[in-house]
Design an enzyme around this catalytic site. Structure first.
Site, PDB file in Angstrom:
ATOM      1  N   GLY A  18       0.821  -1.207   0.000  1.00 56.09           N
ATOM      2  CA  GLY A  18       0.000   0.000   0.000  1.00 56.09           C
ATOM      3  C   GLY A  18       0.855   1.258   0.000  1.00 56.09           C
ATOM      4  O   GLY A  18       0.570   2.220  -0.727  1.00 56.09           O
ATOM      5  N   TYR A 159      12.605  -9.098  12.011  1.00 52.63           N
ATOM      6  CA  TYR A 159      12.089  -7.939  11.273  1.00 52.63           C
ATOM      7  C   TYR A 159      12.708  -6.650  11.807  1.00 52.63           C
ATOM      8  O   TYR A 159      13.118  -5.771  11.034  1.00 52.63           O
ATOM      9  CB  TYR A 159      10.565  -7.928  11.424  1.00 52.63           C
ATOM     10  N   ILE A 192       0.248   1.490   9.852  1.00 54.66           N
ATOM     11  CA  ILE A 192      -0.608   1.740   8.693  1.00 54.66           C
ATOM     12  C   ILE A 192      -1.508   0.523   8.460  1.00 54.66           C
ATOM     13  O   ILE A 192      -1.044  -0.616   8.516  1.00 54.66           O
ATOM     14  CB  ILE A 192       0.257   1.988   7.437  1.00 54.66           C
TER      15      ILE A 192
END
Lengths: 252, 269
Positions: A18, A159, A192
């Site tokens: 996105g 991550y 987000i």
């Protein structure tokens, strides 16, 4: 002030996300021609769809899908962008391969994959794009990082390590190219909807209680400052991250 | 609205402290170019009148209000006069500040008066103007606060205690503003300028044309304007408690002298 990107060519990696797609569209709205690249060959449709959106804004575009960890594919991609769009001035790295597992469930090959797709691929994209940028003495490189680049998070050790690596390679390359006309900065994104580790079902509700705005952002809300970083107006900014997180990092 | 349209500030009212020269004037003019009407504050009437004149020539309304930002009553009067004369306040740029007497002294030589003046000039001033402006912004349904800090707010400096302390406090004051007023649609962010050409003489000597700065030059005043406009605009509605650093890469390094670039080949085997 002029933050128009008219006459500039941008290559956006990771348009299957996105944020990557919103960045490609924002660069086009600001006047740039945009090459939209997905980071796996199977995502060609997403890249073409993004390129079509750029065309609809009246800018030139191309869609591509590469194996983003293959240096020769990235070299070929840069050649294609140069040939079809006539230059390369802006590189946006919005690669993202999320993973959230406890360390004891993180198999060694998961770790290698997270580091390869989130760090190695960014490094190699910069390496390919730097060839024309160094030759012309001008470039704007923007690496997209999530909050995990700056703060820890349980179940996200691989991550977090990968994203922090991207943030610090940003600083190192900024210094390396400080006098060669290339700025290297990061766009730091808050939580987000549907992106990164916010995809976790339990995360959303907890975050909506916690965040200062009491909601997650939409991709379109966080990409604006990247247009500024991509412009000639931001030539004195290099080696830094602009956070667009609604205040998340202001918390203790 | 496209991203470039979101940068527009038509109809907004901004207050810029320290608008009589240098970075403050550059930011005031940039806000006006983007469409805002701008109130200019500083101690020297002559200098802010000159900035206000330039703003009017851009076709915007402007007021020059002489203000000593270390004086809380004068800060309140600045904001209240702005709201009376311009109808509202959308953008507050807390830029006034700088080195004050004693800024370059070791701790044991700093007097109480020097300490208080430096803290009042660089930190209390931000508090006074925010305290006066925030009730108006809450009533209006939002606003933008832009605080100017310094690289010395993020790193220490030898014999630099007053300024470093105040500027670091400005950054953390901004973070608490961000958390407290997010629900009122008020965004608070910082700009951190690196070295710009109108530093005092000691700093200019130290800079030697900017060769210690990674990009090899000092900043230009007009380079600060776009960052200020960005933070004042709808494009940055999701930026809150953040810092934009314009320093030619200085703070990206800091572990070694500028230009150090070692080469070590990969070990064999």
């Amino acid at each position: 002030m002029d933050v128009s990107l008219k006459g500039k060519v941008a290559l956006v990696m990771g348009v299957e996300n996105g944020v990557g797609r919103a960045l490609a569209v924002a660069m086009a709205e600001a006047g740039a021609d945009v090459a939209c690249c997905a980071t796996r060959p199977s995502l060609e449709v997403a890249a073409q769809s993004c390129a079509n959106e750029v065309w609809a804004l009246g800018r030139r575009s191309l869609g591509a899908a590469v194996t983003a960890t293959e240096a020769h594919e990235l070299e070929a991609l840069v050649d294609k962008v140069m040939a079809e769009l006539g230059g390369l001035h802006i590189l946006v790295n919005a690669h993202d391969l999320p993973l959230a597992l406890p360390l004891e469930e993180t198999e060694p090959h998961y770790l290698r994959r997270v580091l390869a797709d989130n760090v190695e691929a960014v490094y190699l994209a910069i390496r390919a794009a730097s060839r024309p940028m160094l030759a012309q003495g001008y470039g704007r490189i923007i690496n997209v990082v999530p909050l995990e680049a700056e703060r820890g998070l349980a179940n996200a050790s691989a991550y977090c390590a990968a994203k922090a690596a991207v943030l610090n390679l940003t600083r190192a390359l900024a210094l390396e190219w400080a006098r060669r006309g290339i700025t290297v900065n990061a766009l730091g994104c808050g939580w987000i909807e549907g992106e990164g580790l916010a995809q976790s079902p339990e995360a959303k509700a907890a975050l909506e209680r916690y965040l200062p705005y009491k909601r997650l952002a939409k991709p379109q809300e966080v990409v604006g400052p990247a247009v500024y970083l991509a412009s000639e107006a931001a030539g004195f900014i290099t080696g830094h991250v602009i956070w667009v997180d609604g205040g998340a990092l202001s918390h203790i | 609205m496209s991203v470039l349209e979101k940068l527009g500030l038509d109809g907004k009212v901004a207050v810029v402290t320290g608008a009589g020269r240098g970075l403050g004037r550059a930011m005031a003019l940039a806000l006006a170019e983007a469409g805002a009407n701008v109130v200019c504050a500083a101690r020297s009437r002559e200098q802010i009148e000159a900035t206000a004149h330039q703003i009017r020539q851009l076709g915007r309304r402007s007021l020059a209000i002489p203000t000593d930002v270390t004086n809380p009553q004068q800060c309140t009067r600045l904001i209240d006069t702005t709201v009376e004369q311009m109808g509202r306040i959308d953008i507050l740029v807390n830029n006034a500040g700088g080195a004050t007497p004693g800024y370059d002294k070791p701790v044991e030589q700093i007097t109480d008066e020097e300490w208080r003046l430096g803290i009042d000039t660089n930190l209390s001033s931000v508090f006074y103007c925010c305290r006066a402006a925030i009730p108006h912004m809450v009533r209006q349904g939002g606003g933008k606060i832009i605080n100017v800090s310094s690289g010395y707010g993020l790193r220490g400096g030898r014999n630099n205690f007053i300024y470093c302390s105040a500027k670091a406090a400005v950054i953390n004051f901004t973070r608490s503003l961000a958390l407290t007023y997010a629900q009122h649609n008020i965004q608070a962010n910082c700009i951190v300028p690196g070295f710009f050409p109108h530093e005092n003489e000691a700093v200019i000597r130290y800079l030697r044309g900017g060769q210690f700065i990674p990009v090899g030059r000092v900043g230009k005043d007009e380079e600060l304007g776009p960052a200020c406009v960005l933070l004042a605009s709808a494009l940055a509605d999701h930026m809150n408690g953040a810092i934009i650093i314009l320093d030619g890469g200085g703070l990206a390094g800091g572990q070694a002298p500028t230009g150090l670039a070692p080469r070590i080949p990969l070990a064999e085997g």
